[in-house]
Design a protein around this motif. Structure first.
Motif, mmCIF file in Angstrom:
data_model
loop_
_atom_site.group_PDB
_atom_site.id
_atom_site.type_symbol
_atom_site.label_atom_id
_atom_site.label_comp_id
_atom_site.label_asym_id
_atom_site.label_seq_id
_atom_site.Cartn_x
_atom_site.Cartn_y
_atom_site.Cartn_z
ATOM 1 N N UNK A 1 -9.741 1.548 -1.084
ATOM 2 C CA UNK A 1 -9.730 1.192 -2.291
ATOM 3 C C UNK A 1 -10.122 1.966 -3.745
ATOM 4 N N UNK B 1 1.004 6.126 -1.753
ATOM 5 C CA UNK B 1 0.154 5.549 -0.498
ATOM 6 C C UNK B 1 -1.182 5.108 -1.256
ATOM 7 N N UNK B 2 -1.211 3.955 -0.997
ATOM 8 C CA UNK B 2 -3.169 4.219 -1.384
ATOM 9 C C UNK B 2 -3.824 4.082 0.244
ATOM 10 N N UNK B 3 -4.543 5.430 -0.348
ATOM 11 C CA UNK B 3 -5.361 5.490 1.011
ATOM 12 C C UNK B 3 -6.790 4.281 1.348
ATOM 13 N N UNK C 1 -8.162 -6.182 -2.856
ATOM 14 C CA UNK C 1 -9.418 -5.191 -2.546
ATOM 15 C C UNK C 1 -8.885 -3.935 -3.609
ATOM 16 N N UNK C 2 -7.814 -5.469 -4.930
ATOM 17 C CA UNK C 2 -6.812 -3.558 -5.684
ATOM 18 C C UNK C 2 -7.845 -3.800 -6.466
ATOM 19 N N UNK D 1 0.592 -1.292 0.349
ATOM 20 C CA UNK D 1 -0.106 0.114 -0.197
ATOM 21 C C UNK D 1 1.197 1.179 0.056
ATOM 22 N N UNK E 1 -4.170 2.941 6.457
ATOM 23 C CA UNK E 1 -3.879 3.150 5.721
ATOM 24 C C UNK E 1 -4.086 1.907 4.124
ATOM 25 N N UNK E 2 -4.386 2.386 3.229
ATOM 26 C CA UNK E 2 -4.667 0.788 2.536
ATOM 27 C C UNK E 2 -5.455 0.069 2.411
ATOM 28 N N UNK E 3 -5.657 -1.027 1.384
ATOM 29 C CA UNK E 3 -6.686 -2.209 0.897
ATOM 30 C C UNK E 3 -5.719 -3.489 1.325
ATOM 31 N N UNK E 4 -6.359 -4.559 1.402
ATOM 32 C CA UNK E 4 -6.057 -5.700 1.144
ATOM 33 C C UNK E 4 -5.627 -6.073 -0.113
ATOM 34 N N UNK E 5 -4.731 -7.489 -0.094
ATOM 35 C CA UNK E 5 -4.288 -7.420 -1.407
ATOM 36 C C UNK E 5 -5.618 -7.781 -2.664
ATOM 37 N N UNK F 1 -1.794 -11.284 -5.280
ATOM 38 C CA UNK F 1 -1.967 -11.942 -6.027
ATOM 39 C C UNK F 1 -0.915 -12.320 -7.126
ATOM 40 N N UNK G 1 -9.169 -9.027 -12.411
ATOM 41 C CA UNK G 1 -8.371 -7.943 -12.755
ATOM 42 C C UNK G 1 -6.638 -7.866 -12.697
#
Lengths: 447, 74, 161
Positions: A243, A239-241, B29-30, A180, B23-27, C122, C55
């Motif tokens: 989704x 940075x991924x905040x 959830x991208x 992330x 912050x961020x998402x699970x792998x 993934x 994806x």
């Protein structure tokens, strides 16, 4: 006869494969690799992807440029990516030579020192028409290292009639926090050689008119060529905040040294009434230190605006850059794009950009005659005070199962403003800050 | 100016050190981030052409670049 | 983790009704139950458990290979079981039309199984031995590592239960 039949086939799909095949063969041959590609070997075809694009840039009454680009990239089994890019451009037209407009006809020596040209009364003096071609090659290798590390390195070569630029770059990216977050560090170094028509003019010397003898040593020339080197280093955090949102922050520092003048630019020296007495070649410092901070946000609005959340991903892209340097130029750039899918196969992308810069400390539209010459002076409007706007629209569509065809049309306008200089006598009635208006048109096909 | 700059630089630093972990998402959830249009430089060709135009017409250049985000695959 | 992998037999019996049933019924059971059933069906076999999404580029690259090993090692007591993590099932189904799979696909749209197995990337894969234990884990799929993946499968197939 079967072969003839095949060759006569006009199935678009086959043609597409053949073009791709031919390019794949060319790219493979270029790498010096053994080249046994046949049409059945689809894996080889899939490994390479190509971008082709043509850009047309045209300013009203000034420069016209046509730029063609061919890019090829291949992803290897271990995840490494090789990308090669060739660019060719042709530049024609005219450009301001730095002198101010006058109510009378003005005469200038050609850059070569041989012959003269005239600028009519009340017109911004421009160079005599020019034509330049440029070829450029870029190669970049990106390789995943140990888990979460990626390194990249590349070379740059570009050559035009009076300019050669050689460059190398390298970067390292580290992903952490479940990928992330990304921390990147990159650096590049360029070495350029300027070989202007007529040689390197001696800064602040008076342009000689009426000369024409090539064999006489010109006291206004320093030599045939000069060099410039630039080194920069950049740090970035991505940075991924969540989704839908990703942000980036960069800081960069660049140091440029060597010959930083534009050899074709001059300044008018005017008397108390604003009348041009003579013209001198510009003089810039031989170093420049630039820094910038940059931030970008990309937000996927998804179904917030459109009902079908599965297919419609509207994306807002907005960025801001603040740049400052030791020439006292500060600039703000806001760039925004809005990606709007139309149906499942097309999209529209409006683009809006605003750019504002302050003038360099040594920028001045002209010199005053009785004053002694400053150490540094340039009337190049590109380092003067300005606000520029870009308004554009791009339309893209996916064809042939994944290929992308897009068209971009933009309008660029540069509003040059007076950074607080008095305009004595006749100059108050002359347009010293003519705006630049340009059309940008681009067609891109990726397959 | 220098103090201003230091403060400005602190922002990403704080974000990267403190904020990130939350912050961020699970792998898996991208899905939206994996889309080409969500890449930081979604049209590299346009970006290259733009850089060339603005470098030729204005006094600022660079400062952008670098990747991140995306699919997060492999 | 063991309780999930080593499924009690009664669960198999209980849900065997659903397995042959239509899609409507399939969605009524949880992803965990679906996995438990499928694993129970392949009890005593070597299982290559793969987590993927439509994806994810490398996932698409892994499908031809997974189809190949499914066909190649099936007779020796082996199966690929895949878990799809698309939030939107329609996208996964579109993917499977373009890239058909010859192995079972379990849908885990909320990522419950992914969370349970602490998936780090993934695609991700786990190789389960005949005894139901996880023996190898991989994050990502790299074509140049295929020999290694297959070596591991052959190693586990050679093991006597």
């Amino acid at each position: 006869m079967q072969l003839a039949k095949k060759l006569g086939s006009k199935k678009p799909n086959r043609e597409k494969v053949n073009v791709k095949l031919a390019l794949t063969v060319a790219a493979t041959a270029l790498l010096g690799a053994p080249c046994f590609v046949n049409a059945a070997e689809t894996s080889a075809l899939n490994a390479w992807s190509f971008d082709t694009a043509v850009l047309y840039y045209a300013e009203v009454d000034r420069v016209t440029a046509t730029e063609a680009m061919l890019g090829a990239s291949k992803t290897f089994d271990d995840g490494s990516v090789l990308s090669l890019k060739f660019t060719l451009d042709v530049l024609t037209g005219t450009s301001p030579n730095g002198a101010v407009a006058q109510p009378t006809t003005q005469t200038f020596t050609r850059p070569s020192g041989n012959g003269e040209y005239q600028t009519p009364a009340n017109k911004t003096p421009i160079y005599d028409g020019f034509r330049d071609r440029r070829v450029q090659f870029n190669g970049q290798w990106t390789q995943p290292l140990a888990a979460n590390y990626t390194v990249s390195g590349g070379v740059h070569i570009s050559k035009e009639y009076d300019y050669l630029s050689l460059g190398v770059n390298g970067s390292l990216a580290y992903e952490f926090n479940n990928k992330n977050s990304t921390f990147s560090i990159g650096s590049s170094y360029f070495k350029d050689t300027y070989n202007p028509v007529g040689g390197i003019p001696k800064p602040l010397t008076v342009m000689i008119t009426g000369s024409g003898d090539e064999d006489v040593d010109d006291p206004t020339r320093l030599g045939k060529d000069d060099t410039k080197s630039s080194a920069d280093i950049m740090f970035g955090v991505t940075q991924v905040i969540n989704r839908r949102l990703i942000m980036a922050f960069n800081y960069s520092y660049a140091k440029v040294g060597g010959y930083l003048n534009d050899p074709y630019k001059r300044l008018s020296r005017v008397n108390a009434n604003g009348e041009a007495v003579d013209y001198v070649y510009e003089s810039r410092p031989d170093s420049r230190e630039k820094q910038s901070v940059f931030t970008q946000a990309k937000y996927n609005l998804g179904g917030a605006l459109l009902k079908n959340t599965m297919l419609n991903n509207t994306v807002l892209d907005i960025s801001y850059r603040y740049m400052w340097d030791d020439w006292q130029i500060n600039s703000h750039t806001i760039d925004s794009r809005f990606y709007i899918p139309i149906g499942i196969n097309s999209y529209l992308e409006p683009h809006f950009r605003v750019y504002q810069q302050s003038a360099a400390k040594f920028y001045q539209p002209f010199l005053n005659e009785p004053d002694s010459l400053p150490t540094y002076a340039s009337a190049d409007l590109r380092i003067g005070e300005m606000t520029a706007y870009t308004l554009g629209l791009k339309y893209g569509t996916f064809v042939n199962g994944g290929d992308e065809l897009s068209f971009r049309l933009e309008y660029y306008t540069q509003r040059l403003t007076n950074a607080g200089f008095n305009e004595p006598g006749i100059l108050s009635r002359q347009a010293l800050y003519e705006s630049v208006n340009a059309i940008i048109a681009q067609v891109t096909y990726s397959f | 100016m220098k103090i201003k700059l230091k403060r400005l630089l602190l922002v990403p630093l704080i974000v990267s050190v403190t904020g990130c972990a939350n912050l961020g998402v699970e792998p898996w959830e991208r899905d939206l981030l994996a889309k080409k249009e969500m890449a930081l430089t979604s049209s590299p060709i346009d970006a290259t052409f733009d850089d060339h135009i603005y470098f030729s017409k204005e006094a600022s250049s660079g400062g952008k670049g670098f990747g991140g985000g995306g699919c997060g695959c492999n | 983790m063991h309780y999930l992998v080593r499924t009690p037999l009664f669960l198999v019996l209980l849900f065997s009704l659903f397995i042959s049933s239509d899609m409507q019924a399939e969605t009524t059971i949880t992803s965990r139950q679906a996995l438990e059933q499928t694993l129970a069906q392949h009890k005593g076999k070597v299982v290559y458990l793969d987590f993927w999404a439509s994806w994810c580029g490398p996932c698409r690259k892994s499908f031809p290979w997974m189809n190949k090993i499914q066909a190649e090692y099936k007779s020796q007591g082996f199966s690929v079981i895949s878990i799809n993590l698309d939030a939107n099932r329609a996208l996964a189904e579109k993917f499977l039309v373009e890239t058909p799979a010859v192995f079972p696909v379990i849908y885990d749209p909320k990522g419950k199984l992914a969370k349970h197995f602490k998936i780090k990337g993934m695609p991700s894969s786990m190789l389960i031995g005949r005894d139901g234990e996880i023996k190898f884990r991989h994050a990502g799929f790299f074509i140049n590592r295929i020999p290694q993946y297959q070596q591991e499968i052959e190693l586990l197939l050679a093991e006597i239960k």
